[in-house]
Design an enzyme around this catalytic site. Structure first.
Site, PDB file in Angstrom:
ATOM      1  N   CYS A   1     -10.276  -5.138   0.443  1.00 48.08           N
ATOM      2  CA  CYS A   1     -11.419  -4.214   0.459  1.00 48.08           C
ATOM      3  C   CYS A   1     -12.268  -4.434  -0.804  1.00 48.08           C
ATOM      4  O   CYS A   1     -11.847  -5.111  -1.754  1.00 48.08           O
ATOM      5  CB  CYS A   1     -10.934  -2.772   0.552  1.00 48.08           C
TER       6      CYS A   1
ATOM      7  N   GLU B   1      -3.085  -4.526  -3.061  1.00 48.70           N
ATOM      8  CA  GLU B   1      -3.564  -5.438  -4.108  1.00 48.70           C
ATOM      9  C   GLU B   1      -3.621  -4.720  -5.453  1.00 48.70           C
ATOM     10  O   GLU B   1      -3.243  -5.263  -6.496  1.00 48.70           O
ATOM     11  CB  GLU B   1      -4.968  -5.953  -3.767  1.00 48.70           C
TER      12      GLU B   1
ATOM     13  N   CYS C   1      -4.307   0.740  -2.320  1.00 49.92           N
ATOM     14  CA  CYS C   1      -4.105  -0.522  -1.605  1.00 49.92           C
ATOM     15  C   CYS C   1      -3.031  -1.385  -2.274  1.00 49.92           C
ATOM     16  O   CYS C   1      -2.789  -1.277  -3.486  1.00 49.92           O
ATOM     17  CB  CYS C   1      -5.394  -1.337  -1.583  1.00 49.92           C
TER      18      CYS C   1
ATOM     19  N   ASN D   1       0.838  -1.214   0.000  1.00 56.39           N
ATOM     20  CA  ASN D   1       0.000   0.000   0.000  1.00 56.39           C
ATOM     21  C   ASN D   1       0.863   1.250   0.000  1.00 56.39           C
ATOM     22  O   ASN D   1       1.925   1.308   0.629  1.00 56.39           O
ATOM     23  CB  ASN D   1      -1.019  -0.002   1.147  1.00 56.39           C
TER      24      ASN D   1
ATOM     25  N   CYS E   1     -10.694  -3.417  -4.186  1.00 52.89           N
ATOM     26  CA  CYS E   1      -9.658  -4.368  -4.625  1.00 52.89           C
ATOM     27  C   CYS E   1     -10.294  -5.647  -5.141  1.00 52.89           C
ATOM     28  O   CYS E   1      -9.824  -6.231  -6.123  1.00 52.89           O
ATOM     29  CB  CYS E   1      -8.681  -4.662  -3.493  1.00 52.89           C
TER      30      CYS E   1
ATOM     31  N   GLU F   1       0.382   5.198   0.688  1.00 51.48           N
ATOM     32  CA  GLU F   1      -0.529   6.227   1.215  1.00 51.48           C
ATOM     33  C   GLU F   1      -0.074   7.620   0.797  1.00 51.48           C
ATOM     34  O   GLU F   1       0.996   7.807   0.220  1.00 51.48           O
ATOM     35  CB  GLU F   1      -0.611   6.080   2.734  1.00 51.48           C
TER      36      GLU F   1
HETATM   37  N1  THU Z   1      -5.294  -1.559   2.576  1.00 49.10           N
HETATM   38  C1  THU Z   1      -4.741  -2.355   1.617  1.00 49.10           C
HETATM   39  O1  THU Z   1      -3.631  -2.121   1.142  1.00 49.10           O
HETATM   40  N2  THU Z   1      -5.458  -3.429   1.199  1.00 49.10           N
HETATM   41  C2  THU Z   1      -6.707  -3.743   1.652  1.00 49.10           C
HETATM   42  O2  THU Z   1      -7.322  -4.651   1.142  1.00 49.10           O
HETATM   43  C3  THU Z   1      -7.293  -3.005   2.762  1.00 49.10           C
HETATM   44  C4  THU Z   1      -6.585  -1.775   3.164  1.00 49.10           C
HETATM   45  C5  THU Z   1      -4.529  -0.387   3.009  1.00 49.10           C
HETATM   46  C6  THU Z   1      -5.118   0.914   2.587  1.00 49.10           C
HETATM   47  C7  THU Z   1      -4.538   1.844   3.636  1.00 49.10           C
HETATM   48  O3  THU Z   1      -3.246   2.249   3.195  1.00 49.10           O
HETATM   49  C8  THU Z   1      -4.378   0.965   4.858  1.00 49.10           C
HETATM   50  O4  THU Z   1      -4.457  -0.356   4.407  1.00 49.10           O
HETATM   51  C9  THU Z   1      -5.429   1.205   5.914  1.00 49.10           C
HETATM   52  O5  THU Z   1      -6.708   1.097   5.385  1.00 49.10           O
END
Ligand code: THU
Length: 160
Positions: free
Chosen positions: A111, A74, A72, A61, A114, A63
């Site tokens: 999520c 994925e 994310c 991920n 994704c 940010e």
């Molecule tokens: N996140 C992912 O990378 N994958 C997911 O399936 C769920 C959430 C990340 C997004 C964000 O950077 C952090 O987790 C908190 O939500």
């Protein structure tokens, strides 16, 4: 009134029960968490995709201070795989997450956004994509994203 019951088959495995290919991929997903850029949530997610050409690509991920601009693990991973090898199917995807200095206990669940992208990648590849959701002590395995996203929206809806 009729009732529609949708069942999902999830295999629950210990790390020792994984095949060598599955172990390599989960290891790569875990390793990728250490390169995540997640200074805001401090929730470090890694993903690794095994492609039909034998290559493994991983991502994590990313940010941003403007929160919705982040992405994310994925989607970072699959968009990279699809951009580098647009005609190669993704056979297997592993996802892992780490927070508070340790891998998360619960098997990490992708999520909704994704899941949608995983689904389109699976459809593009025209073969089922096995998905491994890593927890600290066990791994959930599904044969296809369609087990995690029933009643999905796909290009078939658009094309009629
Ligand atoms: N996140 C992912 O990378 N994958 C997911 O399936 C769920 C959430 C990340 C997004 C964000 O950077 C952090 O987790 C908190 O939500």
């Amino acid at each position: 009134m009729k009732e529609l019951n949708i069942t999902t088959k999830i295999k629950v495995c210990g790390y020792d029960e994984l095949t060598p290919e599955q172990k390599i991929l989960t290891d790569q997903a875990k390793e990728a968490t250490f390169r995540a850029y997640a200074p805001y949530s401090e929730f470090y997610v890694g993903a690794a995709a095994e492609l039909a050409n034998g290559e493994i690509v991983s991502g994590n991920n990313q940010e941003n201070a403007a929160y919705p601009s982040g992405l994310c693990a994925e989607r970072v991973t699959l968009f990279f795989a699809n951009s580098k090898y647009p005609d190669v199917a993704v056979k297997r995807l592993a996802i892992a997450a780490r927070t508070n200095g340790d891998f998360v206990q619960e098997c990490v669940a992708p999520c909704g956004a994704c899941r949608q992208v995983i689904l389109e990648t699976e459809d593009r590849g025209q073969e089922k994509m096995e998905i491994l959701l890593c927890g600290k002590d066990q791994v959930y395995i599904v044969d296809s994203i369609k087990d995690l996203l029933p009643l999905y929206f796909s290009k078939n809806e658009l094309l009629g």
